[in-house]
Write a protein that holds these residues in place. Sequence first.
Motif, PDB file in Angstrom:
ATOM      1  N   UNK A 209       4.417  68.925 -57.524  1.00 46.00           N
ATOM      2  CA  UNK A 209       4.595  67.876 -58.044  1.00 46.00           C
ATOM      3  C   UNK A 209       5.947  67.849 -59.185  1.00 46.00           C
ATOM      4  N   UNK A 210       6.000  68.951 -59.881  1.00 45.30           N
ATOM      5  CA  UNK A 210       7.218  69.243 -60.786  1.00 45.30           C
ATOM      6  C   UNK A 210       8.674  69.289 -60.007  1.00 45.30           C
ATOM      7  N   UNK A 211       8.500  69.762 -58.734  1.00 46.16           N
ATOM      8  CA  UNK A 211       9.621  70.060 -58.105  1.00 46.16           C
ATOM      9  C   UNK A 211      10.237  68.538 -57.202  1.00 46.16           C
ATOM     10  N   UNK A 212       9.324  67.851 -56.757  1.00 43.97           N
ATOM     11  CA  UNK A 212       9.647  66.833 -55.979  1.00 43.97           C
ATOM     12  C   UNK A 212       9.831  65.540 -56.902  1.00 43.97           C
ATOM     13  N   UNK A 213      10.888  64.637 -56.331  1.00 41.71           N
ATOM     14  CA  UNK A 213      11.250  63.534 -56.984  1.00 41.71           C
ATOM     15  C   UNK A 213      10.209  62.321 -56.680  1.00 41.71           C
ATOM     16  N   UNK A 214       9.374  62.408 -55.757  1.00 43.46           N
ATOM     17  CA  UNK A 214       8.298  61.372 -55.495  1.00 43.46           C
ATOM     18  C   UNK A 214       7.339  61.509 -56.870  1.00 43.46           C
TER      19      UNK A 214
END
Length: 273
Positions: A213-218
């Motif tokens: 969640x922290x790594x994705x832009x979504x």
Amino acid sequence: MTMPPLPGPFWLVGCGNMAGAMLARWLDCGIDRSRLTVIRPSGQPVAEGVRVLTAYPEGEAPALVMLGTKPQKLNEVAPGLSPILNAETVLISIMAGVEQASLKARFPAVRTIVKAMPNTPVRLGKGVINLYSDGGEAEARSLVAGLMGALGRVEWFEDEPQFQAAGILTGAGPAFLFRYIDALAKAGAAIGLDAAQAARLAEAMVEGAAALAAAEEESPHQLAERVASPGGTTRAGLNVLDADEALNRLVQVTLEASLRRSHQMAEAARARE
């Protein structure tokens, strides 16, 4: 993480769970132990090379002081500490619910007072540390930000009510997440898994999902939708959580309950001025 150099003695007044987690991380990052003093009634040691006292050292003026006692102890701490501090002292408070005005009333000589709200993952350098100050010297604020940066993500707030709300989200939030992890593990055991194995799986799953969640832009909502195929097993579970906004409403009333308690604590501190 490189620690900023300490400009002088750094006193930790109180060293409970949160202050202790912060201290442990600072020590791991190489903070100058010779400039640290922990002041706690028990006198219990905290780490090799860190001075621990039961009273304020005589003839010493601290450059930094962190108040890590329980909020209810503020009036016990302030009378003896306030006369020692001067305009150059940087005062950091991690006492939940104690407003800036209440701190200024008890430490009138101090020019820079910073409220900080960390959370327990600071021990791993993965914390969130919210900061608020309505004034003070830029250099002093920068020093505080540098110290807190060793503990995780730093967020400054210019509005005290927003700082208070953020403290509920990130300060109390880990406890709510821990409860959810525990609930997942218990549910796993209820559907047939070994209890210890279910706990391990739940912890590893949450760690990985949070990192994603922290790594994705979504957004997390979009990521959940990506996992949930129409008519599949994930969608069947999401339908339960999403029905009548059940999960959203539960989390909202949980945060609101914590925020109400924070307001009550602030009011109690004002009443004791």
